[in-house]
Design an enzyme around this catalytic site. Structure first.
Site, PDB file in Angstrom:
ATOM      1  N   PHE A  11     -63.752  -3.994  22.489  1.00 20.66           N
ATOM      2  CA  PHE A  11     -63.400  -5.405  22.353  1.00 20.66           C
ATOM      3  C   PHE A  11     -63.451  -5.794  20.874  1.00 20.66           C
ATOM      4  O   PHE A  11     -64.154  -6.694  20.455  1.00 20.66           O
ATOM      5  CB  PHE A  11     -64.342  -6.270  23.211  1.00 20.66           C
ATOM      6  CG  PHE A  11     -63.795  -7.648  23.483  1.00 20.66           C
ATOM      7  CD1 PHE A  11     -62.599  -7.822  24.158  1.00 20.66           C
ATOM      8  CD2 PHE A  11     -64.485  -8.771  23.057  1.00 20.66           C
ATOM      9  CE1 PHE A  11     -62.092  -9.095  24.394  1.00 20.66           C
ATOM     10  CE2 PHE A  11     -63.993 -10.056  23.301  1.00 20.66           C
ATOM     11  CZ  PHE A  11     -62.795 -10.208  23.966  1.00 20.66           C
ATOM     12  N   THR A  99     -60.534   1.346  21.877  1.00 19.55           N
ATOM     13  CA  THR A  99     -61.679   1.703  21.034  1.00 19.55           C
ATOM     14  C   THR A  99     -61.138   2.380  19.783  1.00 19.55           C
ATOM     15  O   THR A  99     -59.928   2.502  19.593  1.00 19.55           O
ATOM     16  CB  THR A  99     -62.650   2.641  21.783  1.00 19.55           C
ATOM     17  OG1 THR A  99     -61.975   3.863  22.102  1.00 19.55           O
ATOM     18  CG2 THR A  99     -63.156   2.000  23.070  1.00 19.55           C
ATOM     19  N   GLU A 152     -47.331   2.400  23.886  1.00 15.88           N
ATOM     20  CA  GLU A 152     -46.340   1.949  22.901  1.00 15.88           C
ATOM     21  C   GLU A 152     -46.994   1.596  21.554  1.00 15.88           C
ATOM     22  O   GLU A 152     -46.446   1.851  20.485  1.00 15.88           O
ATOM     23  CB  GLU A 152     -45.575   0.734  23.451  1.00 15.88           C
ATOM     24  CG  GLU A 152     -44.498   0.196  22.544  1.00 15.88           C
ATOM     25  CD  GLU A 152     -43.391   1.198  22.225  1.00 15.88           C
ATOM     26  OE1 GLU A 152     -42.871   1.810  23.168  1.00 15.88           O
ATOM     27  OE2 GLU A 152     -43.074   1.362  21.035  1.00 15.88           O
ATOM     28  N   ASP A 223     -53.932   8.929   9.577  1.00 16.98           N
ATOM     29  CA  ASP A 223     -53.384   8.075  10.641  1.00 16.98           C
ATOM     30  C   ASP A 223     -51.882   8.343  10.812  1.00 16.98           C
ATOM     31  O   ASP A 223     -51.393   8.465  11.933  1.00 16.98           O
ATOM     32  CB  ASP A 223     -53.640   6.601  10.276  1.00 16.98           C
ATOM     33  CG  ASP A 223     -53.055   5.635  11.286  1.00 16.98           C
ATOM     34  OD1 ASP A 223     -53.617   5.527  12.392  1.00 16.98           O
ATOM     35  OD2 ASP A 223     -52.025   5.004  10.983  1.00 16.98           O
ATOM     36  N   LYS A 227     -49.452   9.840  13.995  1.00 19.93           N
ATOM     37  CA  LYS A 227     -48.220   9.176  14.458  1.00 19.93           C
ATOM     38  C   LYS A 227     -47.016  10.119  14.363  1.00 19.93           C
ATOM     39  O   LYS A 227     -46.129  10.088  15.226  1.00 19.93           O
ATOM     40  CB  LYS A 227     -47.984   7.896  13.654  1.00 19.93           C
ATOM     41  CG  LYS A 227     -49.027   6.816  13.982  1.00 19.93           C
ATOM     42  CD  LYS A 227     -49.012   5.685  12.974  1.00 19.93           C
ATOM     43  CE  LYS A 227     -49.992   4.585  13.375  1.00 19.93           C
ATOM     44  NZ  LYS A 227     -50.245   3.618  12.295  1.00 19.93           N
ATOM     45  N   GLY A 325     -51.801  -5.069  12.909  1.00 16.44           N
ATOM     46  CA  GLY A 325     -52.145  -6.479  13.120  1.00 16.44           C
ATOM     47  C   GLY A 325     -52.692  -6.659  14.531  1.00 16.44           C
ATOM     48  O   GLY A 325     -52.249  -6.002  15.456  1.00 16.44           O
TER      49      GLY A 325
HETATM   50  N1  NAI Z   1     -55.519  -3.038  14.419  1.00 19.09           N
HETATM   51  C1  NAI Z   1     -54.271  -2.569  14.396  1.00 19.09           C
HETATM   52  O1  NAI Z   1     -53.409  -3.079  13.681  1.00 19.09           O
HETATM   53  C2  NAI Z   1     -53.895  -1.410  15.225  1.00 19.09           C
HETATM   54  C3  NAI Z   1     -54.844  -0.671  15.872  1.00 19.09           C
HETATM   55  N2  NAI Z   1     -54.490   0.416  16.619  1.00 19.09           N
HETATM   56  C4  NAI Z   1     -55.517   1.172  17.294  1.00 19.09           C
HETATM   57  O2  NAI Z   1     -56.069   0.342  18.322  1.00 19.09           O
HETATM   58  C5  NAI Z   1     -57.450   0.622  18.508  1.00 19.09           C
HETATM   59  C6  NAI Z   1     -58.254  -0.660  18.380  1.00 19.09           C
HETATM   60  O3  NAI Z   1     -58.002  -1.207  17.115  1.00 19.09           O
HETATM   61  P1  NAI Z   1     -58.866  -2.471  16.603  1.00 19.09           P
HETATM   62  O4  NAI Z   1     -59.126  -3.382  17.720  1.00 19.09           O
HETATM   63  O5  NAI Z   1     -58.187  -2.943  15.380  1.00 19.09           O
HETATM   64  O6  NAI Z   1     -60.206  -1.725  16.200  1.00 19.09           O
HETATM   65  P2  NAI Z   1     -61.652  -2.390  16.041  1.00 19.09           P
HETATM   66  O7  NAI Z   1     -62.409  -1.442  15.175  1.00 19.09           O
HETATM   67  O8  NAI Z   1     -61.546  -3.808  15.657  1.00 19.09           O
HETATM   68  O9  NAI Z   1     -62.226  -2.337  17.542  1.00 19.09           O
HETATM   69  C7  NAI Z   1     -62.625  -1.169  18.168  1.00 19.09           C
HETATM   70  C8  NAI Z   1     -63.780  -1.555  19.054  1.00 19.09           C
HETATM   71  O10 NAI Z   1     -64.140  -0.415  19.812  1.00 19.09           O
HETATM   72  C9  NAI Z   1     -65.548  -0.461  19.994  1.00 19.09           C
HETATM   73  N3  NAI Z   1     -66.028   0.886  20.309  1.00 19.09           N
HETATM   74  C10 NAI Z   1     -66.162   1.941  19.469  1.00 19.09           C
HETATM   75  N4  NAI Z   1     -66.659   2.997  20.155  1.00 19.09           N
HETATM   76  C11 NAI Z   1     -66.839   2.600  21.436  1.00 19.09           C
HETATM   77  C12 NAI Z   1     -67.339   3.215  22.600  1.00 19.09           C
HETATM   78  N5  NAI Z   1     -67.766   4.494  22.584  1.00 19.09           N
HETATM   79  N6  NAI Z   1     -67.418   2.506  23.737  1.00 19.09           N
HETATM   80  C13 NAI Z   1     -67.005   1.197  23.771  1.00 19.09           C
HETATM   81  N7  NAI Z   1     -66.529   0.562  22.691  1.00 19.09           N
HETATM   82  C14 NAI Z   1     -66.446   1.246  21.527  1.00 19.09           C
HETATM   83  C15 NAI Z   1     -66.084  -0.973  18.658  1.00 19.09           C
HETATM   84  O11 NAI Z   1     -67.371  -1.535  18.815  1.00 19.09           O
HETATM   85  C16 NAI Z   1     -65.019  -1.995  18.282  1.00 19.09           C
HETATM   86  O12 NAI Z   1     -65.387  -3.302  18.681  1.00 19.09           O
HETATM   87  C17 NAI Z   1     -57.803   1.695  17.469  1.00 19.09           C
HETATM   88  O13 NAI Z   1     -57.746   2.953  18.091  1.00 19.09           O
HETATM   89  C18 NAI Z   1     -56.696   1.563  16.435  1.00 19.09           C
HETATM   90  O14 NAI Z   1     -56.428   2.778  15.774  1.00 19.09           O
HETATM   91  C19 NAI Z   1     -53.181   0.776  16.799  1.00 19.09           C
HETATM   92  C20 NAI Z   1     -52.187   0.062  16.205  1.00 19.09           C
HETATM   93  C21 NAI Z   1     -52.466  -1.041  15.302  1.00 19.09           C
HETATM   94  N1  LIG Z   2     -54.646   1.316  10.696  1.00 15.07           N
HETATM   95  C1  LIG Z   2     -53.344   1.410  11.246  1.00 15.07           C
HETATM   96  C2  LIG Z   2     -53.245   0.536  12.464  1.00 15.07           C
HETATM   97  C3  LIG Z   2     -52.087   0.879  13.299  1.00 15.07           C
HETATM   98  O1  LIG Z   2     -51.938   1.996  13.784  1.00 15.07           O
HETATM   99  C4  LIG Z   2     -52.317   0.948  10.226  1.00 15.07           C
HETATM  100  O2  LIG Z   2     -52.721   0.365   9.221  1.00 15.07           O
HETATM  101  O3  LIG Z   2     -51.130   1.209  10.429  1.00 15.07           O
END
Ligand code: NAI
Ligand SMILES: N[C@@H](CC=O)C(=O)O
Length: 347
Positions: A11, A99, A152, A223, A227, A325
């Site tokens: 979350f 996560t 996606e 990263d 991809k 984002g």
């Molecule tokens: N933020 C972005 O722009 C994008 C993110 N992603 C991917 O989406 C996913 C989530 O991204 P965000 O929300 O930005 O990351 P974030 O770092 O804000 O949230 C990840 C959450 O996962 C929780 N977490 C970590 N290990 C855990 C576990 N073992 N059990 C339960 N919770 C756990 C953390 O406490 C954290 O709150 C990542 O894999 C990221 O690479 C993909 C595309 C774009």
């Molecule tokens: N950290 C990544 C998030 C999306 O995959 C990025 O900056 O592109």
């Protein structure tokens, strides 16, 4: 009216943005999409967990402080992250896995996906680790259990790339692609061109929710490497492992190098690419390249990404849009749920 029960695993920025969107737009989605979403579980290593089969209030969840154990503040909540219970026992139809991306082995996210699929739940995820490293096994598990596995958002956030290319470029003779596939590094390069230092630019990208939990994954190219593996395996039918892709990033580029390029009418860009060779193999790389300003990828700035697909019948087809984002990536999860809904209606 169809209502999908959804459990949020992780979350952080993305799933919290999804909760906020549900709070704001569920009624509208019911009208426009023919389904609504009810959050029945949420779990996060840092915040704790909560289950309510009658539904948790999305606005309350979205407004929780980012404090350790914060989910204990709601009546159904606990400071402990009961991941397995939330995935298997919250009554969810769909698990939204967001996560952190682990580029080494895809864990623990791959296990979360496995638990969900084995329990007969659809999975939507934005996590690149399980897809780059375990896609074949997870897709087979989904098929065996009669559920969908959608991702996606793993490439270019909410910008339609994987599904769009699979569906609309079929038969066009895709022979390769090259693209800017990381929002953080492109944002950093853009801000450095404007005079900001590398560390400050990375800090801004973190604050805006673009960066990985460990931003070295963004700036060292790891990263993008994930991809590239996902795109090559999904769209070129390759069987690439992460180690097959040569990889370097942008951390060695200092302000002087960036400004020198600008003075010469060029821009540094982190490019991920793959191409089919004459022997049928697929060669792939991630590297910083100096592009002339009139190159189609040179004008892509900030957290925007773009990928040019090279096809035999159409030449280059380029898709551009947000590459990172919170809200943009939450939209990718919604688009996956729309795909599940559509598949269910046509089954
Ligand atoms: N933020 C972005 O722009 C994008 C993110 N992603 C991917 O989406 C996913 C989530 O991204 P965000 O929300 O930005 O990351 P974030 O770092 O804000 O949230 C990840 C959450 O996962 C929780 N977490 C970590 N290990 C855990 C576990 N073992 N059990 C339960 N919770 C756990 C953390 O406490 C954290 O709150 C990542 O894999 C990221 O690479 C993909 C595309 C774009
Ligand atoms: N950290 C990544 C998030 C999306 O995959 C990025 O900056 O592109």
């Amino acid at each position: 009216m169809t209502e999908y029960k959804i459990a949020l695993v992780g979350f952080g920025g993305v799933n919290r943005a999804l909760a906020q969107l549900i709070a704001e737009r569920n009624a509208r989605w019911q009208q426009e999409l023919g389904f609504g979403l009810k959050i029945v579980g949420v779990t996060d290593l840092f915040l704790g967990s909560a289950i309510d089969r009658n539904g948790l209030d999305a606005a309350t969840l979205a407004a929780l402080p980012a404090q350790k154990g914060a989910l204990a503040q709601i009546p159904q909540g606990s400071a402990e992250a009961f991941n397995e219970s939330v995935i298997k026992q919250s009554g969810a139809d769909i698990i939204a896995e967001a996560t952190f991306t682990n580029p080494k082995d895809g864990e623990p996210a791959a296990t979360f996906c496995r638990w969900a699929l084995e329990a007969g739940k659809h999975v939507v995820t934005t996590n690149k680790g399980p897809i780059a490293l375990h896609a074949a096994a997870l897709k087979a598990l989904a098929k065996a259990n009669g559920v969908s596995f959608e991702y996606e958002g793993a490439v270019m956030s909410g910008t339609p790339v994987l599904r769009m290319a699979r569906q609309t470029l079929a038969g066009a003779g895709l022979v390769g692609f090259e693209g800017i596939l990381n929002g953080t590094s492109n944002y950093v390069l853009t801000r450095m061109e404007e005079g900001l230092g590398f560390a400050d630019a990375v800090a801004q990208a973190q604050a805006l929710g673009y960066a990985e939990a460990d931003p070295s994954a963004d700036v060292e190219g790891y990263d993008v490497r994930l991809k590239v593996v996902i795109l090559a395996n999904e769209l070129l039918g390759a069987c690439l492992q992460v180690s097959d892709v040569t990889c370097s990033g942008i951390s060695s580029l200092d302000s002087a190098a960036i400004q020198q390029a600008q003075a010469a009418g060029q821009r540094w860009k982190l490019i991920g690419s793959a191409s089919r060779e004459s022997d049928g193999s697929v060669r792939a790389s991630v590297e910083a390249r100096l592009l002339p300003c009139n190159h189609p990828l040179a004008g892509i700035s900030g957290a925007t990404n773009a990928v040019a697909f090279n096809t035999e019948l159409l030449g280059a087809v380029t898709v551009s849009g947000p590459g990172a984002g919170r809200v943009e990536t939450a939209f990718a999860l919604l688009s996956d749920i729309v795909a599940i809904h559509t598949a269910g209606r046509s089954a």
